[in-house]
Design a protein around this motif. Sequence first.
Motif, PDB file in Angstrom:
ATOM      1  N   VAL A  49      23.490  43.882  96.891  1.00 45.99           N
ATOM      2  CA  VAL A  49      24.414  44.126  95.775  1.00 45.99           C
ATOM      3  C   VAL A  49      25.544  43.113  95.809  1.00 45.99           C
ATOM      4  CG1 VAL A  49      23.909  46.605  95.710  1.00 45.99           C
ATOM      5  CG2 VAL A  49      25.879  45.781  97.014  1.00 45.99           C
ATOM      6  N   CYS A  50      26.101  42.826  94.625  1.00 43.81           N
ATOM      7  CA  CYS A  50      27.200  41.876  94.548  1.00 43.81           C
ATOM      8  C   CYS A  50      28.510  42.550  94.967  1.00 43.81           C
ATOM      9  CB  CYS A  50      27.320  41.338  93.121  1.00 43.81           C
ATOM     10  SG  CYS A  50      27.938  42.568  91.958  1.00 43.81           S
ATOM     11  N   SER A  51      29.542  41.765  95.112  1.00 46.95           N
ATOM     12  CA  SER A  51      30.830  42.305  95.588  1.00 46.95           C
ATOM     13  C   SER A  51      31.379  43.376  94.663  1.00 46.95           C
ATOM     14  CB  SER A  51      31.862  41.198  95.704  1.00 46.95           C
ATOM     15  OG  SER A  51      31.438  40.279  96.657  1.00 46.95           O
ATOM     16  N   SER A  52      31.254  43.176  93.337  1.00 45.65           N
ATOM     17  CA  SER A  52      31.872  44.168  92.450  1.00 45.65           C
ATOM     18  C   SER A  52      31.074  45.469  92.466  1.00 45.65           C
ATOM     19  CB  SER A  52      32.086  43.608  91.046  1.00 45.65           C
ATOM     20  OG  SER A  52      30.877  43.575  90.359  1.00 45.65           O
ATOM     21  N   CYS A  53      29.740  45.397  92.594  1.00 45.93           N
ATOM     22  CA  CYS A  53      28.966  46.628  92.749  1.00 45.93           C
ATOM     23  C   CYS A  53      29.285  47.279  94.095  1.00 45.93           C
ATOM     24  CB  CYS A  53      27.468  46.364  92.635  1.00 45.93           C
ATOM     25  SG  CYS A  53      26.966  46.013  90.938  1.00 45.93           S
ATOM     26  N   PHE A  54      29.475  46.459  95.106  1.00 42.95           N
ATOM     27  CA  PHE A  54      29.829  46.985  96.420  1.00 42.95           C
ATOM     28  C   PHE A  54      31.139  47.775  96.340  1.00 42.95           C
ATOM     29  CE2 PHE A  54      31.686  46.819 100.666  1.00 42.95           C
ATOM     30  CZ  PHE A  54      30.630  47.281 101.435  1.00 42.95           C
ATOM     31  N   ASN A  64      19.497  37.842  92.919  1.00 41.40           N
ATOM     32  CA  ASN A  64      20.422  38.493  91.998  1.00 41.40           C
ATOM     33  C   ASN A  64      20.790  39.875  92.527  1.00 41.40           C
ATOM     34  OD1 ASN A  64      18.749  36.500  90.497  1.00 41.40           O
ATOM     35  ND2 ASN A  64      20.198  37.044  88.893  1.00 41.40           N
ATOM     36  N   CYS A  65      21.943  40.373  92.075  1.00 41.03           N
ATOM     37  CA  CYS A  65      22.372  41.719  92.471  1.00 41.03           C
ATOM     38  C   CYS A  65      21.337  42.727  91.971  1.00 41.03           C
ATOM     39  CB  CYS A  65      23.747  42.027  91.882  1.00 41.03           C
ATOM     40  SG  CYS A  65      24.217  43.757  92.060  1.00 41.03           S
ATOM     41  N   ILE A  66      20.927  43.619  92.851  1.00 43.08           N
ATOM     42  CA  ILE A  66      19.869  44.573  92.535  1.00 43.08           C
ATOM     43  C   ILE A  66      20.346  45.620  91.514  1.00 43.08           C
ATOM     44  CG2 ILE A  66      20.403  46.184  94.430  1.00 43.08           C
ATOM     45  CD1 ILE A  66      16.872  45.022  93.755  1.00 43.08           C
ATOM     46  N   LEU A  67      21.666  45.754  91.372  1.00 41.16           N
ATOM     47  CA  LEU A  67      22.192  46.750  90.432  1.00 41.16           C
ATOM     48  C   LEU A  67      22.550  46.150  89.073  1.00 41.16           C
ATOM     49  CD1 LEU A  67      24.493  48.880  92.769  1.00 41.16           C
ATOM     50  CD2 LEU A  67      22.268  49.526  91.870  1.00 41.16           C
ATOM     51  N   CYS A  68      23.289  45.030  89.070  1.00 39.82           N
ATOM     52  CA  CYS A  68      23.774  44.514  87.784  1.00 39.82           C
ATOM     53  C   CYS A  68      23.150  43.160  87.428  1.00 39.82           C
ATOM     54  CB  CYS A  68      25.296  44.412  87.788  1.00 39.82           C
ATOM     55  SG  CYS A  68      25.916  43.118  88.864  1.00 39.82           S
ATOM     56  N   SER A  69      22.258  42.670  88.287  1.00 42.44           N
ATOM     57  CA  SER A  69      21.523  41.422  88.036  1.00 42.44           C
ATOM     58  C   SER A  69      22.375  40.156  88.027  1.00 42.44           C
ATOM     59  CB  SER A  69      20.743  41.475  86.713  1.00 42.44           C
ATOM     60  OG  SER A  69      19.930  42.601  86.697  1.00 42.44           O
TER      61      SER A  69
HETATM   62 ZN    ZN Z   1      26.250  43.779  90.970  1.00 42.93          ZN
END
Ligand code: ZN
Length: 248
Positions: A30-35, A3-8
């Motif tokens: 991190v996922c693309s949107s957090c990136f 999972n994304c470390i920021l938004c899960s």
């Molecule tokens: Zn994310």
Amino acid sequence: MANCILCSTELKFMNTPTLGAGKLNDGGVVCSSCFKKINNADPKIAFKLKNYSVDDIKSLLEGKATSDGQKKSRLDEIKKQIQDLKLSNVSSFFGRREINELPNILASTEVVDNIAQGTYNKGQGILVSTDRRLLFIDKGMLYGIKVEDFPLEKISSIQYETGLILGEIKIHTYGNIAKIENVEKSSARAFAEFVRNKLSQPKETTTTTTVSQPNILDQLEKLSKLKENGILSEEEFNEQKKKLLEKL
Ligand SMILES: [Zn+2]
């Protein structure tokens, strides 16, 4: 998958930055949107994400949110100052791109006390008077922002001329005249008279307060006398002496 470390958000092929670009130095991804958010906050960090920890990234994003928030509230404050001027055409200023730039241009304590629209060097913009200067700000679509700055102490006089509908304001600085043209007639008069009035007021004298630096040697001497006279114990004397010496 992880999972994304920021938004899960669950990381899938589609929302994971390619080529491992979303990997942090502590193994999190991190996922693309957090990136994208990181990239908006600081592209240099996004480019070398693997050098940063999840805590680095969290504080980067939090810092960005606070500075955006501060800018927003400074803009609200400036808009309030403009509104309070009760100019007849005040609402037309708020659509202008230049107003939104004011938080980046003005000092944090600078107060807007008058404003007019016009052209300067063929560019459309706003003429702003603050407690310390006049500024002409022109934010073009193509070339970005131009700011011309006239500190009050450099302005020798200000004049205006009016025609049927439009007028112009002339700002005289030593050896130079800046012409702000196509200013709405009543606005040109009001602005120029306001600034002229401000210039004619006696300058506030700035008083410099000198903080007297205590003479440490003198104080040491006094202290040792107090000890000699038995007013201070050896221990008290040493303690005070240490404090004084720290100030050196
Ligand atoms: Zn994310």
